[in-house]
Design an enzyme around this catalytic site. Structure first.
Site, PDB file in Angstrom:
ATOM      1  CB  SER A 683     -37.013 -45.137 -77.851  1.00 42.17           C
ATOM      2  OG  SER A 683     -37.197 -45.516 -79.130  1.00 42.17           O
ATOM      3  CE  LYS A 726     -34.068 -48.461 -80.212  1.00 44.21           C
ATOM      4  NZ  LYS A 726     -34.895 -47.598 -78.741  1.00 44.21           N
TER       5      LYS A 726
END
Length: 789
Positions: A683, A726
């Site tokens: 990511s 996140k």
């Protein structure tokens, strides 16, 4: 003590009194004495300060700790204290010798110890032929008792034959007989030596009769036993004695007791038959056999299990919802699932217990909500920790062939909670290990399978136990380490971190009241302003849960408690300005957006076991030969993402305004700070590409923009996981914008509304869109590849 010295001792009219329990002290006998009660210690100390003489009187009931005046016999013994030893715990030991019989005239003092006026009871002379005959008869009986097996030392027998005074002989023999306390007191109160000899002779005759019967029994049993049966001698002897005395066999009584317990346990047919079979084996075994204790322990486990006992459930949805809301803020998904279970259970009346798996970072309430679920359902709660378990037998138990075998943790916990439908929490299921002793997760496959756990077989029990009504909850920080087969059997519910607003609510509603109570404070003594609470959350904690926040609140409470006790303050109102004085300088800087935009630095978002986190990815171009240097404890997948980012930049160098030959002139160094922490995953791909474009083009990257997404060498942005975590991390860090892959737009529903209102979300399909958002437009400050500097 020598007789001539004893004759010189004059017993005072008033003496301190020590009450005795379960013992009688006779004159002319030396006896050790343990003194433990406060009154007795006081009397002993008083006697040592006076003539060293004390009255020893036995109490009528030995169980009474502090006897009253009427609970003591009136006749006792005056004794001289020969030695005293004080013990550090306040008690004492003393060596005393009986001097003479005494009778209490009156109590002159009861506190702090007894003092009494006494009268010495003088013995009459008894020098007749009849008394001589009684003495010889008593000495002969004493020797005969020793011959029949009475445990009398040889020196005691010798001493008895050398005693010439009739009263003293009676006292000596009575002291060494196993008489009851009231019988010995009867001997002590007999002043006439002749009467005393008769009484002791009567008691000894009874003892001889018992010993003779025992001898006959012993001979009869010995004749019945063959040479091969000698090992059972003691057991048969015990049976014969019980038969003679008319007492029931202890083992037979135990068998009957177990039979009643088996009937009362309401076991299933198969289990009941197994229990009765083992009970039959138990009843036929010699009590000295090694396997008796094994079978007895096994039957104890069987009868103590809750085969038919269950908690009465409260199926009240509104009450359950109220309890869940009282105990925990947020966690709506979990609460919804519990209320759904209750609703279906109310309609069907019979529903297999669900198996839930709570997955999330530490400190978000996974374990504590288990207790709330049990309370809302009206069930018992039991918890076991599976962290570090490596042995399959911990779950299934050991077979009975092993010494010290026991059931596994599942059966032990159910037996402990005493109902068969508890809320059963298994903590840290992701930390179960496997080694040469087996794989515990394989044993859990049966426990956590609704189609199989109605007949769970523990290796120790060897019979099925129904776990289908048990409400199983497991907790984990990570799903990756749970085997797929086990993961497939559980309904996974993800716990994400809390937002700042949620933490404020949790602190005000739960943490602060809890810590105030724990530290003996009240809301009148300590109040914390919202601004101070937010400062603690922002600058002194950085976590997904609230454990560190609770520790900080506890630290404030401790310091306030000390100030209150020392009289420094009466009440404290904690403001933002006061926080540094209690918790020290800030540990974390809130808001990366406030930092200056830099060339070669991009802000990435990462997922960790403890929730989301914000990472600064740095890139630098150094004169060299085109090597790619990766530092920061990066995993293999992350290294490959870095290579993909470099390939993308090389391919699009011309369009991005970068010298197309940069890779042959410069070494590229990509670094992710916090180098001691391992990092991996795809990511960070778009973040590393953004940092590369920034350093090579000389344009700063915007620090207020956080990003996450996997990159391909053609510049496509692929979806990632952990969007909610996140986003929460970006919100905690004060970022204002987030760049996410387009396919992750569906995950935006999981993000709290508070976060969505305060942040801008950009969904992108290609790296070009990322650069448009994240790289500042305008004049370049420096262009590494063209300037050569």
């Amino acid at each position: 003590m020598r007789e001539d010295l004893k004759e010189d001792i004059v017993i005072p009219d008033e003496l301190p009194l020590i009450p005795l329990r379960d013992m009688i002290i006779f004159p002319n006998l030396v006896v050790p004495l343990f003194v433990g009660r406060d009154r007795s210690v006081g009397a002993l100390e008083a006697a040592m300060k006076e003539e060293h003489i004390v009255a020893l009187i036995t109490q009528r009931e030995a169980e009474i700790q502090e006897p009253a005046v009427g609970e003591l016999y009136s006749v006792g013994t005056a004794a001289i204290i020969m030695q005293e030893l004080k013990i550090p715990d306040g008690t004492a030991k003393a060596l005393v010798e009986g001097l003479s019989r005494i009778q209490i005239v009156e109590f002159t003092q009861t506190e702090p110890y007894f003092r009494v006026k006494v009268k010495v009871l003088e013995e009459s002379e008894a020098g007749t032929v009849e008394v001589e005959a009684l003495m010889r008869n008593l000495a002969a009986q004493f020797e005969q008792a020793a011959a029949f097996g009475k445990p009398v030392p040889q020196e005691v027998l010798l001493a008895a034959t050398n005693i010439e005074e009739p009263g003293r002989l009676a006292d000596f023999v009575a002291f060494h007989l196993n008489l009851k306390t009231d019988e010995k007191q009867e001997v002590l109160e007999a002043i006439d030596p002749k009467d005393r000899l008769v009484r002791v002779s009567t008691f000894l005759s009874r003892e001889l009769e018992i010993l003779e019967i025992g001898s006959r029994i012993q001979n009869r049993v010995r004749d019945q036993l063959s040479k091969t049966q000698k090992e059972y001698f003691l057991r048969e002897q015990l049976k014969a004695i019980q038969q003679e005395l008319g007492v029931m066999d202890e083992q037979a009584a135990e068998v009957e007791e177990l039979r009643e317990k088996i009937a009362a346990a309401k076991m299933p047919k198969e289990v009941g038959e197994k229990a009765l079979k083992e009970l039959d084996r138990f009843s036929k075994m010699p009590s000295a056999a090694a396997e008796v204790s094994v079978i007895r322990t096994y039957l104890d486990w069987l009868v103590n299990l809750p085969w038919a006992k269950r908690s009465r459930e409260k199926i009240d949805l509104s009450e359950a919802a109220k309890i869940l809301d009282e105990d925990h803020f947020a966690l709506e998904q979990v609460k919804k699932r519990i209320l759904e279970y209750l609703a279906v259970h109310k309609l069907t009346k019979k529903l297999k217990g669900p198996i839930l798996c709570f997955v999330g970072p530490p400190g978000v309430g996974k374990t504590s909500i288990g207790r709330s679920i049990a309370r809302s359902l009206g069930r018992e709660f039991v918890r076991i920790s599976l962290g570090g378990v490596h042995d399959e037998a911990e779950i299934r138990g050991h077979r009975r062939t092993y010494v010290g075998a026991l059931p596994g943790r599942i059966i032990q916990a159910v037996s402990q909670v005493k109902v068969n439908n508890p809320v059963f929490m298994m903590d840290e299921i992701d930390k179960v290990g496997a080694d040469f002793r087996g794989d515990p997760t394989a044993a859990l496959l049966e426990v956590l399978d609704p189609e199989q756990n109605n007949a769970f077989r523990d290796h120790y029990l060897e019979v099925p136990f129904d776990l289908s009504d048990t409400f199983f909850i497991t907790t984990a920080n990570l799903l990756d380490t749970i085997p797929p087969a086990l993961r497939d059997r559980m309904e996974v519910i993800h716990f994400s971190g809390y937002t700042e607003e949620e933490k404020v609510h949790i602190a005000k509603d739960h943490l602060i009241p809890k810590q105030l109570k724990a530290h003996g404070l009240s809301s009148r003594r300590l109040s914390i302003e919202d601004g101070a609470l937010r400062m603690i959350i922002r600058e002194h904690t950085r976590e997904a849960g609230v454990r560190e926040l609770e520790r900080k609140i506890a630290s404030v409470c401790r310091q306030v408690a000390r100030k209150v006790v020392e009289g420094e303050v009466k009440k404290v109102k904690l403001t933002p300005d006061d926080v540094p004085a209690y918790l020290g300088p800030r540990k974390y800087k809130f808001g990366l957006a406030g930092q200056k935009d830099e060339i070669g630095t991009a802000t990435g978002l990462a997922w960790t076991e403890s929730g989301g986190d914000v990472l600064a990815v740095e890139a630098e171009a150094l004169p060299g030969k085109g090597d790619l240097i990766l530092t920061g404890h990066l995993g293999e997948v992350m290294r490959e993402s870095a290579k993909a980012a470099v390939s993308y930049v090389r391919k699009r160098a011309g369009e991005l305004g970068i010298d197309e030959d940069f890779y042959s002139k410069y070494d590229i160094h990509i670094h992710v700070p916090s180098g001691a922490i391992p990092k991996d995953g795809p990511s960070a791909g778009i973040t590393m590409a953004t940092a590369l474009v920034s350093i090579l083009s000389g344009r700063p990257a915007r620090r207020s923009v956080g990003m996450t997404g996997e990159i391909t060498i053609r510049g496509h942005v692929l979806p990632i996981g952990g969007v909610k975590e996140k986003a929460l991390a970006a919100h905690r860090a004060g970022l204002k914008e987030i760049v996410l892959p387009g396919e992750n737009e569906r995950d935006l529903d999981q993000v709290p509304d508070e976060v969505k209102e305060e942040m801008a979300f950009h969904f992108v399909e290609s790296m070009d869109e990322v650069l448009t958002i994240a790289i500042q437009s305008g004049v370049r400050e420096k262009k590494v590849a063209l300037s050569g500097k």
